[in-house]
Design a protein around this motif. Structure first.
Motif, PDB file in Angstrom:
ATOM      1  N   ILE A 156     -25.149  11.830 -78.278  1.00  0.00           N
ATOM      2  CA  ILE A 156     -25.239  10.395 -78.563  1.00  0.00           C
ATOM      3  C   ILE A 156     -26.676   9.958 -78.300  1.00  0.00           C
ATOM      4  N   ALA A 157     -27.316   9.404 -79.327  1.00  0.00           N
ATOM      5  CA  ALA A 157     -28.739   9.074 -79.243  1.00  0.00           C
ATOM      6  C   ALA A 157     -28.961   7.575 -79.361  1.00  0.00           C
ATOM      7  N   LEU A 158     -29.889   7.073 -78.578  1.00  0.00           N
ATOM      8  CA  LEU A 158     -30.364   5.691 -78.668  1.00  0.00           C
ATOM      9  C   LEU A 158     -31.838   5.744 -79.050  1.00  0.00           C
ATOM     10  N   VAL A 159     -32.176   5.141 -80.187  1.00  0.00           N
ATOM     11  CA  VAL A 159     -33.554   5.141 -80.674  1.00  0.00           C
ATOM     12  C   VAL A 159     -34.030   3.697 -80.742  1.00  0.00           C
ATOM     13  N   THR A 160     -35.099   3.383 -80.027  1.00  0.00           N
ATOM     14  CA  THR A 160     -35.613   2.015 -80.047  1.00  0.00           C
ATOM     15  C   THR A 160     -36.619   1.848 -81.190  1.00  0.00           C
ATOM     16  N   GLY A 161     -36.742   0.600 -81.648  1.00  0.00           N
ATOM     17  CA  GLY A 161     -37.642   0.332 -82.770  1.00  0.00           C
ATOM     18  C   GLY A 161     -37.274   1.146 -83.999  1.00  0.00           C
ATOM     19  N   GLY A 190     -19.140   6.217 -76.209  1.00  0.00           N
ATOM     20  CA  GLY A 190     -18.612   6.842 -74.999  1.00  0.00           C
ATOM     21  C   GLY A 190     -19.640   7.460 -74.084  1.00  0.00           C
ATOM     22  N   GLY A 191     -20.910   7.144 -74.267  1.00  0.00           N
ATOM     23  CA  GLY A 191     -21.910   7.704 -73.367  1.00  0.00           C
ATOM     24  C   GLY A 191     -23.282   7.706 -73.991  1.00  0.00           C
ATOM     25  N   LEU A 192     -24.139   8.591 -73.490  1.00  0.00           N
ATOM     26  CA  LEU A 192     -25.518   8.672 -73.956  1.00  0.00           C
ATOM     27  C   LEU A 192     -26.071  10.038 -73.561  1.00  0.00           C
ATOM     28  N   ASP A 193     -26.805  10.661 -74.474  1.00  0.00           N
ATOM     29  CA  ASP A 193     -27.391  11.978 -74.201  1.00  0.00           C
ATOM     30  C   ASP A 193     -28.881  12.044 -74.492  1.00  0.00           C
ATOM     31  N   LEU A 194     -29.324  11.224 -75.422  1.00  0.00           N
ATOM     32  CA  LEU A 194     -30.690  11.339 -75.920  1.00  0.00           C
ATOM     33  C   LEU A 194     -31.269   9.956 -76.150  1.00  0.00           C
ATOM     34  N   VAL A 195     -32.423   9.704 -75.558  1.00  0.00           N
ATOM     35  CA  VAL A 195     -33.094   8.414 -75.714  1.00  0.00           C
ATOM     36  C   VAL A 195     -34.476   8.662 -76.300  1.00  0.00           C
ATOM     37  N   VAL A 196     -34.805   7.924 -77.341  1.00  0.00           N
ATOM     38  CA  VAL A 196     -36.120   8.036 -77.961  1.00  0.00           C
ATOM     39  C   VAL A 196     -36.840   6.706 -77.802  1.00  0.00           C
ATOM     40  N   ASN A 197     -37.853   6.687 -76.962  1.00  0.00           N
ATOM     41  CA  ASN A 197     -38.662   5.486 -76.743  1.00  0.00           C
ATOM     42  C   ASN A 197     -39.684   5.389 -77.869  1.00  0.00           C
ATOM     43  N   ASN A 198     -39.332   4.632 -78.888  1.00  0.00           N
ATOM     44  CA  ASN A 198     -40.195   4.535 -80.065  1.00  0.00           C
ATOM     45  C   ASN A 198     -40.727   3.129 -80.297  1.00  0.00           C
ATOM     46  N   ALA A 199     -40.084   2.104 -79.727  1.00  0.00           N
ATOM     47  CA  ALA A 199     -40.512   0.720 -79.986  1.00  0.00           C
ATOM     48  C   ALA A 199     -41.999   0.556 -79.665  1.00  0.00           C
ATOM     49  N   GLY A 200     -42.707  -0.083 -80.556  1.00  0.00           N
ATOM     50  CA  GLY A 200     -44.135  -0.278 -80.328  1.00  0.00           C
ATOM     51  C   GLY A 200     -44.735  -1.262 -81.308  1.00  0.00           C
ATOM     52  N   LEU A 201     -45.938  -1.677 -81.007  1.00  0.00           N
ATOM     53  CA  LEU A 201     -46.719  -2.513 -81.915  1.00  0.00           C
ATOM     54  C   LEU A 201     -48.170  -2.298 -81.570  1.00  0.00           C
ATOM     55  N   VAL A 202     -49.057  -2.762 -82.420  1.00  0.00           N
ATOM     56  CA  VAL A 202     -50.483  -2.595 -82.152  1.00  0.00           C
ATOM     57  C   VAL A 202     -51.243  -3.839 -82.597  1.00  0.00           C
ATOM     58  N   LEU A 203     -52.169  -4.234 -81.764  1.00  0.00           N
ATOM     59  CA  LEU A 203     -53.112  -5.304 -82.083  1.00  0.00           C
ATOM     60  C   LEU A 203     -54.498  -4.709 -81.879  1.00  0.00           C
TER      61      LEU A 203
END
Length: 678
Positions: free
Chosen positions: A421-426, A494-507
């Motif tokens: 189970i993966a959570l991917v931000t952004g 039912g849970g979580l196994d993989l998290v991808v910290n992808n949220a971002g922006l640039v100035l």
């Protein structure tokens, strides 16, 4: 099969299968008989078209039909050696099929082939199972249906059951169908319309009788202290318990979960009868094959704390596994398949709801739906009589049947990320969306988290059904927002196994043009946001005790010092060091933490599309449309980096092949020498 007959059979199947009061998902089967020319002889032959093994009536296609030669099938009577030799007939089915049959015949083929009716329906309606599982079901059948419906004592589906039903049809022309003890119903007709009409008449007549004659409180008086919590509190308690439960029910193999807090489940758990009925378990074979012989039920009131509930669930799980092992040992024979696992498929939490478990989200969801059907059947049986499922010895004979084992063996091998189970931000676009797509393609369940809910949901719908991907809103700069996204992931799968910290922006600005607000925003989203997401996710991973992965989408800028990009590059350097720090801290829990350092991803990137591309192009003195080509030419491989290239790296890091790698940064930059790790 003629086009008209085919259309009629499929249309009837779709109508019956679409109504869950008529039959369960994947349950039941329909058939039609007719004549066609045998291309091998030029002679007309009598054929049976019947829903094959697997599949669902609501979505049945022609390829899902098994085609059987009736003369050869009925000739099996001559070689049938009696009920104790039922399993021999399964192999015989291979020799009665006609041409390139679309699907393998199921064990229920016998009742369709042997019953002398042009159209036959076998269904699992809640009301029908209620009569079939009532202690005095035979008497109720006479009372409710008069002489139009006959009773058949429980018999495991197979050739003998087909012979039994065929004998009733032959000897009692007034009978339109049967109640199959402990199981469901079968009805027939000379036309497709007549078979469907008869099936629905049996079901609706049973429903009306239960409604008019059933007890007002079939499950008894409410059980004090077991009332349902308010919806918000149910979700909070479920999210707190589910990771621990997942760790328990994944003792033999990792499972995916489905949470149900419907009124049907909550009312059942609030009743005084629920401990007795839950202990009896389900009865219909289609039910217990998916729910196991009985659920695990937390025997604490609604106001039990999370800590008390976890401690008791741990004790109950140990007892459940011992009981299931004893059940297997009591009924297994020397030729029985090995025990397939002793963990429960259904966990019931009073006041909160039900969590069903399976090898994937669809399997878990269907198991939960089947247990809801079982509750409905129990209610009907208790309203008129006493619920009395088939004996456990008979459940075992179905659960560990050679036919069921063969069906399991035919299933395709799981994909590399199955049960993860993966959570991917952004993840509504750009790199995040490409990552989510790749993870889902490799078998993972994916939660698309993005600041804009509609975009997240649209991206999830593009990837697949809610059994594969869901979209949630997540402001990664907010502790509450992050907690909500992680909670949504836990409740969804039912849970979580993989998290991808992808949220971002640039100035992208020079030192003197960078404001404090610019600095704070980029550090809030990437440095602080990654910290908040990793912390919330790591709590779930630790509670589960199944290890896991946290992957940071950092940047080559975390190492490479480029001009006029101070705040973004500093935030990325912060992320890069978080990888090392968390790898050192979380390794004791089996959690791997790694990072990916892409070069500028121009095509498909939301950040470049929002003005950053034009600014970077200006810094480097090239046209914006040539920026990707410019980046490629400064690399050793002369290749442009695409979102899919980053997604590939995420998959590799999350795969079993990288089980011993943590604290690593993987460059995905086509070779930028200044960004080499050292």
């Amino acid at each position: 099969m003629t086009d008209s007959a085919s259309r009629q059979l499929l249309a009837r199947s779709h109508r019956l299968g679409a109504d869950r009061t008529v039959t369960n998902f994947g349950g039941g089967n329909t058939s039609a008989k007719g004549r066609e020319i045998d291309p091998a002889t030029g002679d007309e032959v009598d054929l049976l078209w019947v829903k094959g093994s697997g599949g669902d009536l609501a979505t049945l296609a022609e390829a899902g039909l098994a085609i059987v030669r009736l003369d050869r099938f009925r000739a099996l009577r001559r070689v049938y050696r009696g009920p104790e030799h039922e399993d021999e007939m399964v192999a015989a089915f291979d020799h009665v099929q006609h041409g390139r049959s679309g699907a393998a015949p199921s064990i229920d083929t016998s009742m369709h082939a042997l019953v002398d009716a042009a159209h036959v329906d076998h269904l699992h309606p809640d009301a029908g199972i209620a009569i079939a599982t009532a202690a005095d079901g035979e008497e109720l059948t006479r009372t409710i249906f008069g002489g139009k419906v006959a009773w058949v004592n429980w018999r495991r589906p197979g050739f003998q059951l087909g012979l039994d039903i065929a004998a009733i049809k032959e000897s009692s022309p007034e009978v339109i169908g049967v109640i199959l003890g402990g199981h469901g119903i079968t009805a027939w007709g000379d036309t497709s319309h007549e078979a469907e009409t008869n099936s629905l008449w049996i079901i609706r007549t049973a429903e009306r009788y239960i409604a008019e004659h059933g007890a007002e409180l079939p499950f008894g008086e409410p059980l004090e202290g077991y009332q349902a919590l308010p919806a918000a509190l149910r979700g909070e308690k479920a999210a707190a318990l589910i990771p621990h439960i997942r760790g328990l029910v994944s003792t033999d193999r990792t499972q995916v979960g489905h949470f149900i807090d419907s009124e049907v489940v909550l009312d059942f758990l609030a009743s005084s009868a629920h401990p007795r009925l839950a202990a009896l378990g389900t009865s219909c074979p289609d039910h217990f094959l998916r729910t196991k012989v009985r659920p695990l039920v937390l025997d604490l009131p609604t106001d039990a704390t999370v800590e008390e509930s976890i401690a008791r669930l741990t004790e109950l799980h140990t007892a459940y596994r011992a009981d299931y092992s004893a059940y297997y040992q009591a009924h297994a024979t020397p030729d029985s398949p090995p025990m397939r696992g002793a963990d429960p498929a259904i966990v019931l939490i009073p006041g909160v709801g039900m969590i069903s478990w399976g090898a994937d989200k669809k399997t878990a969801r269907v198991a939960g739906e089947y247990f809801v059907n079982a509750i409905n059947a129990m209610r009907g049986a208790e309203a008129l009589s006493t619920y009395q499922p088939i004996p456990e010895s008979e459940k075992f004979r179905v659960e560990y049947w050679a036919l069921e084992e063969a069906k399991l063996q035919r299933m395709p091998a799981p994909k590399p990320l199955a049960t993860r189970i993966a959570l991917v931000t952004g993840a509504a676009g750009g790199i995040g969306k490409a990552v989510a797509k790749r993870l889902a393609a490799e078998g993972a369940c994916v939660v698309i988290a993005d600041l804009e809910l509609e975009k997240a949901q649209a991206a999830a719908a593009e990837i697949g059904s809610p059994d594969v991907a869901v979209g949630v809103s997540a402001d990664v700069t907010s502790e509450e927002g992050v907690a909500g996204a992680v909670r949504a992931a836990v409740l969804a799968f039912g849970g979580l196994d993989l998290v991808v910290n992808n949220a971002g922006l640039v100035l992208a600005r020079s030192l003197f043009d960078t404001t404090v607000a610019d600095w704070d925003l980029q550090n809030d989203v990437m440095a602080k946001g990654s910290f908040l997401v990793s912390r919330a996710a790591a709590r779930v991973l630790v509670d589960q005790g199944l290890g896991g992965d946290i992957i940071y989408i950092s940047s080559k800028n975390s190492i490479f010092a480029g001009p006029e990009n101070l705040a973004y590059s500093a935030a990325k350097a912060n992320q890069a060091h978080q990888v090392r720090l968390l790898a050192a801290e979380l390794g004791v829990h089996g959690i791997k933490v790694n990072g990916i350092n892409p070069d500028g991803v121009v095509r498909g990137s939301g950040m470049f599309a929002n003005g950053w591309g034009a600014k970077r192009a200006a810094v480097y003195g090239v046209a914006e449309e040539d920026l990707g080509h410019y980046y490629a030419q400064r690399t050793l491989l002369k290749r442009e980096v695409l979102p899919e290239n980053v997604a590939n790296a995420v998959f590799v890091l999350a795969s079993a092949d990288m089980s011993h790698t943590t604290g690593l940064h993987v460059p995905v930059d086509a070779g930028v020498a200044a960004a080499f790790l050292r």
